[in-house]
Design an enzyme around this catalytic site. Structure first.
Site, PDB file in Angstrom:
ATOM      1  N   HIS A 107      -0.997  44.519   6.539  1.00  0.00           N
ATOM      2  CA  HIS A 107      -1.827  43.866   7.559  1.00  0.00           C
ATOM      3  C   HIS A 107      -1.014  43.255   8.692  1.00  0.00           C
ATOM      4  O   HIS A 107      -1.521  42.417   9.422  1.00  0.00           O
ATOM      5  CB  HIS A 107      -2.716  42.803   6.895  1.00  0.00           C
ATOM      6  CG  HIS A 107      -3.735  43.392   5.963  1.00  0.00           C
ATOM      7  ND1 HIS A 107      -4.407  42.660   5.007  1.00  0.00           N
ATOM      8  CD2 HIS A 107      -4.199  44.666   5.847  1.00  0.00           C
ATOM      9  CE1 HIS A 107      -5.237  43.466   4.348  1.00  0.00           C
ATOM     10  NE2 HIS A 107      -5.120  44.684   4.832  1.00  0.00           N
ATOM     11  N   CYS A 119       2.308  43.484  22.837  1.00  0.00           N
ATOM     12  CA  CYS A 119       1.745  43.491  24.186  1.00  0.00           C
ATOM     13  C   CYS A 119       0.580  44.480  24.244  1.00  0.00           C
ATOM     14  O   CYS A 119       0.708  45.636  23.821  1.00  0.00           O
ATOM     15  CB  CYS A 119       2.823  43.874  25.203  1.00  0.00           C
ATOM     16  SG  CYS A 119       2.155  43.995  26.877  1.00  0.00           S
TER      17      CYS A 119
HETATM   18  P1  OAD Z   1      -8.087  36.431  -1.214  1.00  0.00           P
HETATM   19  O1  OAD Z   1      -8.136  35.045  -0.667  1.00  0.00           O
HETATM   20  O2  OAD Z   1      -9.298  37.277  -1.041  1.00  0.00           O
HETATM   21  O3  OAD Z   1      -7.780  36.377  -2.768  1.00  0.00           O
HETATM   22  C1  OAD Z   1      -6.758  35.584  -3.283  1.00  0.00           C
HETATM   23  C2  OAD Z   1      -6.644  35.892  -4.758  1.00  0.00           C
HETATM   24  O4  OAD Z   1      -5.540  35.182  -5.265  1.00  0.00           O
HETATM   25  C3  OAD Z   1      -7.862  35.480  -5.578  1.00  0.00           C
HETATM   26  O5  OAD Z   1      -8.213  36.552  -6.458  1.00  0.00           O
HETATM   27  C4  OAD Z   1      -7.369  34.266  -6.374  1.00  0.00           C
HETATM   28  O6  OAD Z   1      -7.976  34.178  -7.660  1.00  0.00           O
HETATM   29  C5  OAD Z   1      -5.886  34.578  -6.510  1.00  0.00           C
HETATM   30  N1  OAD Z   1      -4.992  33.406  -6.644  1.00  0.00           N
HETATM   31  C6  OAD Z   1      -5.091  32.189  -6.070  1.00  0.00           C
HETATM   32  N2  OAD Z   1      -4.047  31.414  -6.391  1.00  0.00           N
HETATM   33  C7  OAD Z   1      -3.241  32.170  -7.191  1.00  0.00           C
HETATM   34  C8  OAD Z   1      -1.985  31.953  -7.839  1.00  0.00           C
HETATM   35  N3  OAD Z   1      -1.329  30.796  -7.742  1.00  0.00           N
HETATM   36  N4  OAD Z   1      -1.443  32.957  -8.587  1.00  0.00           N
HETATM   37  C9  OAD Z   1      -2.107  34.143  -8.705  1.00  0.00           C
HETATM   38  N5  OAD Z   1      -3.291  34.400  -8.104  1.00  0.00           N
HETATM   39  C10 OAD Z   1      -3.854  33.444  -7.360  1.00  0.00           C
HETATM   40  O7  OAD Z   1      -6.778  37.142  -0.597  1.00  0.00           O
HETATM   41  P2  OAD Z   1      -6.438  38.682  -0.471  1.00  0.00           P
HETATM   42  O8  OAD Z   1      -6.960  39.451  -1.631  1.00  0.00           O
HETATM   43  O9  OAD Z   1      -5.007  38.771  -0.148  1.00  0.00           O
HETATM   44  O10 OAD Z   1      -7.076  40.603   5.592  1.00  0.00           O
HETATM   45  O11 OAD Z   1      -7.288  39.067   0.810  1.00  0.00           O
HETATM   46  C11 OAD Z   1      -7.181  40.362   1.302  1.00  0.00           C
HETATM   47  C12 OAD Z   1      -7.365  40.355   2.805  1.00  0.00           C
HETATM   48  O12 OAD Z   1      -8.570  39.674   3.150  1.00  0.00           O
HETATM   49  C13 OAD Z   1      -6.306  39.577   3.574  1.00  0.00           C
HETATM   50  O13 OAD Z   1      -5.110  40.290   3.753  1.00  0.00           O
HETATM   51  C14 OAD Z   1      -6.995  39.339   4.885  1.00  0.00           C
HETATM   52  C15 OAD Z   1      -8.350  38.911   4.370  1.00  0.00           C
HETATM   53  O14 OAD Z   1      -9.392  39.147   5.170  1.00  0.00           O
HETATM   54  C16 OAD Z   1      -7.064  40.615   6.931  1.00  0.00           C
HETATM   55  O15 OAD Z   1      -6.941  39.622   7.603  1.00  0.00           O
HETATM   56  C17 OAD Z   1      -7.171  41.991   7.492  1.00  0.00           C
END
Ligand code: OAD
Length: 251
Positions: A123, A131
């Site tokens: 991402h 730019c």
């Molecule tokens: P999320 O915020 O959707 O999910 C975070 C995950 O991390 C959840 O499943 C939590 O249970 C888990 N979690 C939290 N704390 C933790 C810890 N200490 N150890 C292990 N797990 C933990 O984040 P992403 O899945 O990364 O995209 O989200 C995917 C995408 O959605 C992001 O890259 C972003 C967002 O929209 C864009 O901006 C394009």
């Protein structure tokens, strides 16, 4: 830690010990213990901000300053963050494996700061500005930025965060390298991601269908958990350091 977790942890440790090629997919959860807010969950970023208002090309066209204010705020929030033991454990695991690829959805740069080398940023990166006129990508660590939107140092065009927004495509090269890394690995670790944003969300399934062992590490089960070999429930900063044997230091 319960009996199941203990068993899963031991099993994962054995599997990793006997594998020479590992691919990792990480999400916001791995940076949570570094103080970087996740997107979903109780304190998730999207609870306070509507993604469609901020992380889309349409939003940027309509109000580039507002979108930049949000990214500038995120840059300020991340600037003092440092890698946690989970990031460091993955950097060490890379040193021990013949093939290792770390695919991350995170844009905070903490994996690289911890020493990970073969990192694919699905991402984009919060510290890069692209730019909109000439396409030049510059690294910029200033927080806060002096001007919003920032202007291109080469042509004066308007800069945008070099990140992938909703409705935009992940660079084909990154997808190709990710698929190749999955094809080449024996074990895939899926760490700290809710698994709801495509195409990252499907990568574990791609690995499973290719016959790889897929292990999830998360503080809770996700919609994809049933597809994987098993899930280790726990914080990545606590679980990951237990998954490999640190190399002995000889004097
Ligand atoms: P999320 O915020 O959707 O999910 C975070 C995950 O991390 C959840 O499943 C939590 O249970 C888990 N979690 C939290 N704390 C933790 C810890 N200490 N150890 C292990 N797990 C933990 O984040 P992403 O899945 O990364 O995209 O989200 C995917 C995408 O959605 C992001 O890259 C972003 C967002 O929209 C864009 O901006 C394009």
């Amino acid at each position: 830690m319960g009996d199941t977790e203990e068993k899963n942890l031991l099993q994962a440790r054995l599997i990793l010990e006997h594998s020479s090629s590992v691919t990792v997919l990480s999400g916001a959860g791995i940076s949570a213990e570094s103080g970087v807010p996740t997107f979903r969950g109780t304190d998730g970023l999207w609870r306070n901000f509507r993604s469609e208002n901020l992380a889309t090309p349409e939003a940027f066209r309509e109000n580039p300053r507002l979108v930049w204010e949000w990214y500038d705020w995120r840059r300020c929030a991340v600037k003092d963050a440092r890698p946690n033991p989970g990031h460091f454990a993955l950097a060490e695991l890379e040193n021990q494996k013949k093939k290792f690829t770390l695919v991350t959805q995170n844009i905070d740069g903490l994996h690289q700061m911890a020493g990970s080398r073969n990192v694919l940023e699905m991402h984009g990166n919060l510290w890069e500005i692209k730019c909109t006129k000439c396409g030049l990508i510059t690294k910029d660590y200033r927080v806060p930025l002096e001007e919003l939107p920032p202007l291109c140092p080469s042509c004066g065009g308007m800069g945008r965060p070099n990140v992938v927004w909703f409705g935009e495509l992940i660079p084909m090269e990154v997808i190709d390298k990710t698929l190749k890394a999955i094809e080449d690995c024996e074990v895939m670790l899926i760490i700290g991601t809710s698994g709801v944003v495509e195409p990252a969300a499907s990568m574990g399934l791609v690995a499973k269908q290719a016959g790889k062992t897929v292990i999830e590490i998360n503080i809770e089960h996700t919609p994809n958990s049933p597809l994987f070999d098993f899930t280790i429930l726990g914080k990545s900063g606590e679980v990951l350091p237990l998954l490999y044997t640190p190399r002995m230091a000889y004097s």
